[in-house]
Design an enzyme around this catalytic site. Structure first.
Site, PDB file in Angstrom:
ATOM      1  CB  CYS A   1      -1.267  -0.145   0.921  1.00  0.00           C
ATOM      2  SG  CYS A   1      -2.094   0.975   1.006  1.00  0.00           S
TER       3      CYS A   1
ATOM      4  CG  HIS B   1      -3.709  -3.387   3.168  1.00  0.00           C
ATOM      5  ND1 HIS B   1      -2.830  -3.176   3.852  1.00  0.00           N
ATOM      6  CD2 HIS B   1      -3.740  -2.386   2.781  1.00  0.00           C
ATOM      7  CE1 HIS B   1      -2.879  -1.560   3.945  1.00  0.00           C
ATOM      8  NE2 HIS B   1      -3.410  -1.391   3.177  1.00  0.00           N
TER       9      HIS B   1
ATOM     10  CD  GLU C   1      -1.062  -6.500   5.259  1.00  0.00           C
ATOM     11  OE1 GLU C   1      -0.347  -6.662   3.621  1.00  0.00           O
ATOM     12  OE2 GLU C   1      -1.447  -5.120   5.253  1.00  0.00           O
TER      13      GLU C   1
HETATM   14  N1  GLN Z   1      -1.749   6.879   3.147  1.00  0.00           N
HETATM   15  C1  GLN Z   1      -2.155   5.847   1.358  1.00  0.00           C
HETATM   16  C2  GLN Z   1      -3.056   6.316   0.871  1.00  0.00           C
HETATM   17  O1  GLN Z   1      -3.894   6.703   0.982  1.00  0.00           O
HETATM   18  C3  GLN Z   1      -1.461   4.674   1.408  1.00  0.00           C
HETATM   19  C4  GLN Z   1      -2.641   3.778   2.800  1.00  0.00           C
HETATM   20  C5  GLN Z   1      -1.664   2.627   3.362  1.00  0.00           C
HETATM   21  O2  GLN Z   1      -1.080   2.182   3.448  1.00  0.00           O
HETATM   22  N2  GLN Z   1      -3.076   1.603   3.979  1.00  0.00           N
HETATM   23  O3  GLN Z   1      -3.568   5.858  -0.288  1.00  0.00           O
END
Ligand code: GLN
Length: 535
Positions: free
Chosen positions: A383, A509, A511
């Site tokens: 992410c 994600h 994970e």
């Molecule tokens: N801050 C980033 C976004 O909002 C990444 C978010 C995250 O890593 N879950 O896109």
């Protein structure tokens, strides 16, 4: 059979591992061929944990249907190997919100809206909703917090009512307590458990089972004492010793006959448990051949719970390769200076830059990624980690000036990461990100496609920003490959550098979907590569 209900409360201290006990009991019932669902009741007033700081509450776990939930749901999914949803996490905030909305709509027909029956009815209705949705043989409901907390009372009262309504043999409660060991006298102490059960009784709930967390074996006479004072059957005093790995807990509880006691109390025929593959897993956990030093470079490194699914996913991949994953927590703020960053990473065999929010620590993360890329250290970005990989590439390979994400700099000249179109008019904070499972198409012949062994994947998201499409051509011409995209081709979901041994990052994600017996392909790719390089 109709659904049977198991309520799990905790007493004496917090962080007893109730979540692991709930998940482990779920596993033991699943291993007997029963269907199981698990629900978590969280007494705080936030509607969901999505707005809470990871420092306070640990990771926010995301379900397929896009619920931002308590990290215990991650344990449930990993242990019982199921996909949970919105209904599996109930907070006081969400309960009050529904009740107040109904009141505003006039649905209570002039009644005075009260904790009993309106709040407790709403809590019970969530139990029925989960029953309806999953139709499980067993619904395990864990109540967050510790007995005696003011916030938890409406939930405890709802359980009291529910148990009475369900009738004997259909609902039980399990109380988890701490049996502390006093070094100086060399004794285990049962009094805190007795007090805790007394408090629970004062709310009208007599637990049927005690699960006692302890560092030392509980002798039979102490178990008998607990049974006597707490009014539970002798065999229903279950010892839960500290274990090296959480995945041992189901086996330890099986040895203590927890599932047999529960089945008996819930008037269900005994079934034998098939735990063979789980035992193999635990064997592999204890008999590793290699050690892989993995750096997680993030900003919430003081609380490892903030990245618990990432840590578990790394371990799962290790189990599959006979490798012990040794996590090194790298505070990305300490990597702002590149020389220091190199020093911190010099003995590291794989690097993960996990998700996150806000500008703090970003420059350090960019250095970490530069180090991984320039030294061909297996790298996985998650992410925010992927967004940083794009920024790093645009700055250091494309050599564009003033590159950043719009999240960190409104005025930068080259915003390679930008707010998603659908987010531009969003002002509310809670539950408004791009959340949950979306489809992603993989590029033919890519590293990602080979790792997954398929062309289409479904992964869970939680973000507001994305790769800015205006830069894709330039980035790709410079060697960065976007190997996973949304079906319309507009959202960049995976990037990779195919010339390196393993340099992959995802906007989603991965994970959240890793399982102890089925590591996630991207984590597996990372650890496989590190092990191969070690050999
Ligand atoms: N801050 C980033 C976004 O909002 C990444 C978010 C995250 O890593 N879950 O896109």
């Amino acid at each position: 059979m109709g659904t049977k209900y198991i309520f799990i409360t905790g007493g004496v201290v917090s962080s007893l591992g109730k979540g692991i006990v709930s998940a482990s009991l779920g596993k033991l019932l699943r291993a007997r061929g029963f269907s199981v669902a698990v629900q978590k009741f969280d007494p705080y007033i936030n509607v969901d944990p999505g707005t809470m700081s990871p420092f306070q509450h640990g990771e926010v776990f995301v379900t397929d249907d896009g619920a931002e939930t308590d990290l215990d749901l991650g344990h449930y999914e990993r242990f019982i190997d199921a996909n949970l949803s919105h209904i599996n996490n109930v907070t006081s905030g969400s309960v009050y919100q529904t009740v107040i909305e109904k009141e505003r709509k006039g649905e209570y027909l002039g009644a005075t809206v009260q904790t009993i029956p309106h709040i407790t009815n709403e809590i019970k209705s969530r139990i029925y909703k989960a029953t309806e949705q999953f139709k499980p043989d067993f619904l395990i409901i864990e109540i967050g917090g510790t007995i005696g907390d003011i916030e938890g009372l409406p939930f405890i009262e709802a359980i009291r009512q529910f148990k009475a309504e369900a009738g004997v043999g259909n609902a039980i409660s399990i109380h988890c307590t701490l049996v502390p060991y006093l070094e100086t006298s060399g004794e285990l102490k049962t009094k805190p458990s007795q007090h805790s059960v007394n408090v629970l009784r004062s709310y009208g709930i007599q637990p049927e089972v005690l699960v006692c967390r302890t560092s030392h074996p509980i002798p039979l006479d102490e178990k008998e004492k607990l049974a006597l004072f707490c009014s539970v059957q002798k065999d229903a005093v279950i010892e839960c010793r500290d274990m090296k790995s959480i995945y041992e807990v189901p086996l330890a509880l099986e040895e203590q006959n927890l599932a047999a006691v529960v089945l008996n109390l819930l008037q269900t025929h005994y079934r034998h448990a098939d735990l063979k593959s789980w035992k193999d897993l635990v064997d592999r956990i204890h008999n590793t051949k290699y050690t892989i030093d993995v750096a997680i470079a993030g900003k919430y490194t003081k609380l490892s719970d903030a990245y618990i699914s990432v840590v578990e996913a790394l371990k799962h991949a290790g189990y599959d390769d006979n490798a012990k994953v040794n996590i090194h927590w790298i505070n990305s703020e300490d990597c702002k200076d590149y020389e220091k960053c190199k020093e911190l990473l010099k003995d590291i065999q794989a690097i993960v830059v996990p998700g996150g929010f806000g500008v703090r620590g970003i420059e350090g993360k960019l250095n970490v990624i530069k180090y991984a890329r320039e030294n061909n250290i297996p790298f996985l970005g998650l992410c925010l980690g992927m967004q940083c990989a794009v920024i790093e590439y645009a700055r250091n390979v494309l050599k564009l000036p003033d590159v950043n994400s719009h999240e960190f700099s409104e005025e930068c000249e080259n915003p390679v990461i930008d707010l998603m179109l659908e987010q531009k008019n969003v002002t509310a904070y809670g539950g408004t990100m791009r959340l949950g499972q979306y489809e992603c198409k993989l590029k033919d012949g890519s590293v990602a496609q080979k790792a997954y062994g398929t062309d289409v994947i479904y992964e869970r998201h939680r973000h507001r920003y994305e790769v800015n499409n205006a830069y894709i051509e330039q980035l790709e011409n410079a060697g960065l490959v976007f190997s996973g995209k949304s079906p319309d081709g507009k959202l960049m979901e995976i990037l990779e550098l195919p010339n390196l041994d393993w340099f992959v990052a995802s906007q989603f994600h991965p994970e959240f979907k890793s399982r102890p017996e089925r590591p996630h392909p991207l984590f597996k790719g990372l650890i496989d590569t590190a092990v191969k390089k070690l050999k």
